[in-house]
Every structure is written in structure tokens, then in C-alpha cells.
Motif scaffolding. Structure first.
Motif, short mmCIF file in Angstrom:
data_model
loop_
_atom_site.label_atom_id
_atom_site.label_comp_id
_atom_site.label_asym_id
_atom_site.label_seq_id
_atom_site.Cartn_x
_atom_site.Cartn_y
_atom_site.Cartn_z
N ARG A 125 0.85 -1.20 0.00
CA ARG A 125 0.00 0.00 0.00
C ARG A 125 0.88 1.24 0.00
NH1 ARG A 125 -3.02 -1.22 4.07
NH2 ARG A 125 -4.76 -2.04 2.85
N PHE A 126 0.56 2.19 -0.86
CA PHE A 126 1.32 3.43 -1.01
C PHE A 126 1.68 4.02 0.36
CE2 PHE A 126 1.49 8.06 -2.11
CZ PHE A 126 2.50 7.99 -3.08
N PRO A 127 2.98 4.23 0.62
CA PRO A 127 3.43 4.58 1.97
C PRO A 127 3.31 6.07 2.32
CG PRO A 127 5.33 4.32 0.55
CD PRO A 127 4.11 3.98 -0.29
N GLY A 129 8.24 -0.03 -5.57
CA GLY A 129 7.07 -0.55 -6.26
C GLY A 129 5.93 -0.71 -5.27
N THR A 130 4.76 -0.15 -5.60
CA THR A 130 3.67 -0.17 -4.63
C THR A 130 2.33 0.00 -5.32
OG1 THR A 130 2.90 0.83 -2.54
CG2 THR A 130 3.76 2.33 -4.21
N PHE A 131 1.26 -0.30 -4.58
CA PHE A 131 -0.10 -0.11 -5.05
C PHE A 131 -0.70 1.12 -4.41
CE2 PHE A 131 0.46 -4.72 -5.58
CZ PHE A 131 -0.04 -4.89 -6.87
N ILE A 132 -1.57 1.80 -5.15
CA ILE A 132 -2.35 2.93 -4.61
C ILE A 132 -3.82 2.51 -4.64
CG2 ILE A 132 -3.03 5.33 -4.91
CD1 ILE A 132 -0.33 5.94 -6.06
N ASP A 133 -4.39 2.31 -3.45
CA ASP A 133 -5.77 1.84 -3.36
C ASP A 133 -6.73 2.92 -2.89
OD1 ASP A 133 -5.10 2.04 -0.70
OD2 ASP A 133 -5.43 -0.07 -0.21
N ASP A 134 -6.24 4.16 -2.78
CA ASP A 134 -7.06 5.29 -2.37
C ASP A 134 -6.80 6.42 -3.37
OD1 ASP A 134 -8.14 7.61 -1.21
OD2 ASP A 134 -7.70 6.95 0.83
N ASP A 135 -7.83 6.84 -4.09
CA ASP A 135 -7.64 7.87 -5.11
C ASP A 135 -7.05 9.15 -4.54
OD1 ASP A 135 -8.63 6.25 -7.08
OD2 ASP A 135 -10.68 7.04 -7.00
N GLY A 136 -7.31 9.43 -3.26
CA GLY A 136 -6.78 10.64 -2.64
C GLY A 136 -5.28 10.61 -2.44
N ASP A 137 -4.66 9.44 -2.58
CA ASP A 137 -3.21 9.33 -2.37
C ASP A 137 -2.40 9.70 -3.61
OD1 ASP A 137 -3.68 8.54 0.20
OD2 ASP A 137 -3.20 6.42 -0.11
N TRP A 138 -3.04 9.76 -4.78
CA TRP A 138 -2.29 10.07 -6.00
C TRP A 138 -1.64 11.45 -5.93
CZ3 TRP A 138 -0.72 6.79 -9.59
CH2 TRP A 138 -1.39 5.57 -9.74
N TYR A 178 -5.06 -10.98 -4.92
CA TYR A 178 -5.53 -9.63 -4.61
C TYR A 178 -4.44 -8.61 -4.93
CZ TYR A 178 -7.81 -5.85 -1.94
OH TYR A 178 -8.40 -4.66 -1.57
N TYR A 179 -3.19 -8.95 -4.60
CA TYR A 179 -2.07 -8.03 -4.80
C TYR A 179 -1.18 -8.44 -5.98
CZ TYR A 179 -3.15 -5.63 -0.45
OH TYR A 179 -3.77 -4.89 0.53
N TRP A 180 -1.77 -9.13 -6.97
CA TRP A 180 -0.96 -9.52 -8.12
C TRP A 180 -1.22 -8.57 -9.29
CZ3 TRP A 180 3.14 -11.37 -9.96
CH2 TRP A 180 3.26 -11.65 -11.32
N ASP A 181 -0.13 -8.13 -9.96
CA ASP A 181 -0.24 -7.28 -11.14
C ASP A 181 0.91 -7.60 -12.09
OD1 ASP A 181 -1.54 -4.66 -12.36
OD2 ASP A 181 0.64 -4.42 -12.47
N LYS A 182 0.58 -7.90 -13.31
CA LYS A 182 1.60 -8.26 -14.31
C LYS A 182 2.54 -7.09 -14.58
CE LYS A 182 2.12 -10.10 -18.99
NZ LYS A 182 1.39 -10.56 -20.22
N GLY A 183 1.99 -5.86 -14.61
CA GLY A 183 2.83 -4.71 -14.87
C GLY A 183 3.87 -4.48 -13.79
#
Length: 419
Positions: A10-12, A39-48, A89-94
Motif C-alpha cells: 500500500r502506497f506509503p 514498487g507499490t499499489f495505490i488503493d485510495d484515489d486521494g493518495d495520487w 488480490y495483490y498480483w499485477d503483471k505490470g
């Protein structure tokens, strides 16, 4: 400057909830010594909107948009593959392609994985020095969820607990080191996975005691003159939801019956419908997201942390202690925290104890000795600088494995493979 690959589920940023507080402070600390590829995921639009702030601490970055709804559907693949649902859930090819590129082109000899789900991206990187920060034993949280819910979800949670523990075992055995948030958490994992016990260690969470300081001016967000209880936390997190529902309906009603003017504020982002519904109870307020949690801590009569499901260290407890607040907490919220019950905080094991302790504290509101003792404990034991010295020592071991002449892209030493 040495280079490190850092993978976080999750985006830190911002550091406003448990895992993001730890992952952010790790990022900031390591950026002083390493060129970090994040490398991380952003799961909250407000974090961008914080992308540039985080990029400023890093070398190369890969931010993947993660829709929780889509990820939940994707996680169902686990039922057909016999794997824990957490992994798809946390898998992404990119992200895998980016990781492979970093390992192929950059002289990375250290890999730090934050949470077990991200270990799947570097399972092939056997010639790099790999550390996994499990933080908590996630599989045990799923076990607790199973015990606290009814059919059919209890079967789903029990399956996840069993399969995820198997994956945690595999990662711990495979990686060079596994870390946790407390000694209690590390000791329990060592018993669950004895074959990896010698690789298991911990470093505590910390608190920015200058930021969470009672000596700053804060405007009062409450109705002046009324005794106020507060709970802080992300209000879309199941353990927090369970805690405030139980407290509001079981404990607060009992407190209010004896002290009708008392208020209970639930402070935290993304409250679910179940949490919002609690605002219909007399004296209960649900704030939703707030720009700064400190005024709510500073002006509260006391802090309550009635968690019934918990693992690791609760940052909300440490933050309350740093603010010199008396905290009435459950034994589950106490786990992993080195503090003296009765002198630095109050522990209540059931609803009746919660109510009686809260009423006693409110009746003796002028006593500030417990708050002072609580902050002193934080200053002594829970500074980030002191805690993160542990990760420095683990990474320093790499220098005994590689010589300067051997620093080269990890892909030259391993077979890059996707999933």
C-alpha cells in the motif's frame, strides 16, 4: 550510494494508518542511505496527489492503481488455484515486469518486502539479499476473524488463515531474514514456523513525539465542558469496526447511563455504513476523515482502544501515550507494548471493566501523572531513530556477503522469471 528494491502493498503516504506509518518511516529512513526503487499499489484515489512527495525520496518508482472492488474479484482466483486469496488480490503483471526490469538493469543487492503478499514478486531473486517485513502475522488475524464471525464467512477466513500461514512459512524459509513489529509477534511466529526461527527478529514501531506533542496549541473540536471519549483509526478496517460497534453498544451505553453528558467520538477516514449508523446512538459522533487527529487526542478526556482482534503494536495507543492521554485499552491492544498497566495506561478485559475504569478516570480527571508517565515511556522506548537501527543492522550484513567488485545487476546472478 547502494541501491535497494522496496516493495510495499500500500502506497506509503500519508502516514495516517498503521501499516502506512511503518512503511513511510522505513522509506524516509532508508532514503538517507540508499537509492530506493519503490514498487507499490495505490488503493485510495486521494493518495495520487502525494506521488511527487514520495518520488522525491526514491530512485525509480512504479505506482499501480488498485481498485479494492476489482481486487476482491481477482482474489477469487485463489479458490481455484488452492492459494491464499491475498496473493491474487495483490498480483499485477505490470508490477512484475517493472520488478524484473529493475533487477535486470540496476545493481540491486538488497530487497526489502513490506508484507508477505509482495514476496511473490521476488521469489526468483535468490542471489539478492532478501528481507521480508511481515509486520504482523496476517494469517493469525484471519484466524481471529474466523473465530469472531458466522458461517459462511468463518469458513472463508479459516481457509485464508491456513493457506496464508503456509505461504508465510514458505517465504520465511526462503528469504534471508523475516522481521516483525514486536518481540511478542516474532516469538509467536517462531513457534508457528520453527524451521525459520533463527531468521526471525523484530524492530518496534516508533512515534514522532515532536509531532504528537501535548505542548502544541490545538483548537478544541469538541463541545466545551463535556467529558469526551475518543477512538481513532481507519474506519473501514474490520477490527476497528468491530471495536467501536462493541464499545458503543455494550460499554458506552453503560457509561452514559451513569454520566449522561459524556460523549464518544469515532475519528477516522472511510467509515462504513455500520460505523455511520452508530451516530444515531445518544452521545456518539462519527467524524469521518479529519485533517489532523491531534486536536481530537489533545482535548479528549481519555482515549479508548477496545480492540477485540489485534496483532502487533497499535500505533493509536502509542500516539495517545505520546500526547500524555490516559488510554483505556483491551489486552489485545496492549500486546507488544512495553508499558506498565496502572501507571502508564489502563487495561480492561471486558465491558464491565471498561465502564468502571472509564468512570473512575473521568471522576479523577485532574490527575495527570499517568499521562506524563505514558509520554516518558514513549520517549524512552519508541523513537523511530532507535527502532529503525534494527533494519540498518540487517542490511549491513549484505556488505559481508558482497564485495564492492561484485555489485552488479542482480539479473546477472539469477534467472528472471515472470508469473
Amino acid at each position: 550510494m547502494e541501491e535497494i528494491l522496496y516493495l510495499v502493498h500500500r502506497f506509503p503516504y500519508p502516514p495516517n494508518k498503521g501499516d502506512k506509518i511503518r512503511s513511510y518511516h522505513l522509506l524516509r529512513h532508508l532514503s538517507q542511505r540508499y537509492r530506493i526503487h519503490l514498487g507499490t499499489f495505490i488503493d485510495d484515489d486521494g493518495d495520487w496527489k502525494y506521488r511527487d512527495k514520495v518520488k522525491g525520496l526514491c530512485g525509480e518508482t512504479c505506482f499501480i492503481d488498485l481498485s479494492p472492488k476489482v481486487a476482491r474479484v481477482r482474489s477469487l482466483r485463489g479458490f481455484f488455484s488452492g492459494r491464499p486469496l491475498t496473493l491474487p488480490y495483490y498480483w499485477d503483471k505490470g508490477l512484475q515486469t517493472w520488478v524484473n526490469s529493475i533487477l535486470e538493469t540496476r545493481p540491486v543487492r538488497n530487497i526489502l518486502v513490506f508484507s508477505s503478499a509482495m514476496a511473490q514478486y521476488v521469489s526468483h531473486a535468490r542471489n539478492a539479499h532478501r528481507i521480508v517485513d511481515f509486520v504482523d502475522i496476517d494469517s493469525d488475524k484471519w484466524r481471529q476473524y474466523a473465530n469472531a464471525t458466522r458461517w459462511p464467512m468463518n469458513r472463508v477466513y479459516r481457509r485464508e488463515s491456513k493457506l496464508l500461514l503456509g505461504y508465510e512459512r514458505q517465504v520465511a524459509v526462503d528469504f534471508d531474514c523475516a522481521t516483525f513489529v514486536s518481540q511478542a509477534e516474532a516469538d509467536l511466529f517462531g513457534k508457528l514456523v520453527p524451521e525459520a526461527a533463527k531468521k526471525v527478529t523484530y524492530f518496534n514501531n516508533g512515534v514522532d513525539a515532536d509531532y504528537f506533542s501535548p505542548h502544541r496549541p490545538y483548537s478544541n473540536p469538541y463541545t466545551a465542558g463535556l467529558p469526551t471519549l475518543v477512538f481513532t483509526g481507519a474506519m473501514d478496517y474490520w477490527a476497528n469496526i468491530d471495536a467501536v460497534e462493541w464499545f458503543a453498544r455494550r460499554v458506552f451505553s453503560e457509561v452514559r447511563a451513569q454520566l449522561p453528558m459524556v460523549e464518544f467520538h469515532i475519528v477516522g477516514a472511510r467509515p462504513t455504513a455500520a460505523v455511520i449508523a452508530l451516530a444515531s446512538l445518544p452521545g456518539v459522533t462519527v467524524t469521518g476523515s479529519v485533517p489532523d487527529v491531534r486536536p481530537f487526542l489533545a482535548h479528549a478526556s481519555l482515549v479508548v482502544v477496545p480492540l477485540r482482534i489485534a496483532r502487533g503494536i497499535q500505533n493509536k495507543v502509542l500516539e495517545a501515550m505520546a500526547m500524555e492521554k490516559i488510554a483505556v485499552i483491551s489486552p489485545q491492544a496492549m500486546e507488544g507494548i512495553h508499558a506498565c498497566p496502572g501507571r502508564e495506561l489502563v487495561v480492561a478485559s471486558d465491558g464491565s471493566e471498561f465502564a468502571s475504569h472509564i468512570l473512575a478516570v473521568l471522576a479523577n480527571g485532574s490527575d495527570s501523572s499517568m499521562g506524563h508517565a505514558a509520554r516518558n515511556r514513549v520517549l524512552e522506548c519508541y523513537s523511530w531513530e532507535k527502532s529503525l537501527g534494527g533494519i540498518d543492522r540487517l542490511l549491513a550484513r549484505t556488505r559481508t556477503i558482497y564485495s564492492d567488485e561484485e555489485v552488479r545487476p542482480a539479473a546477472k546472478l539469477l534467472q528472471i522469471g515472470g508469473r
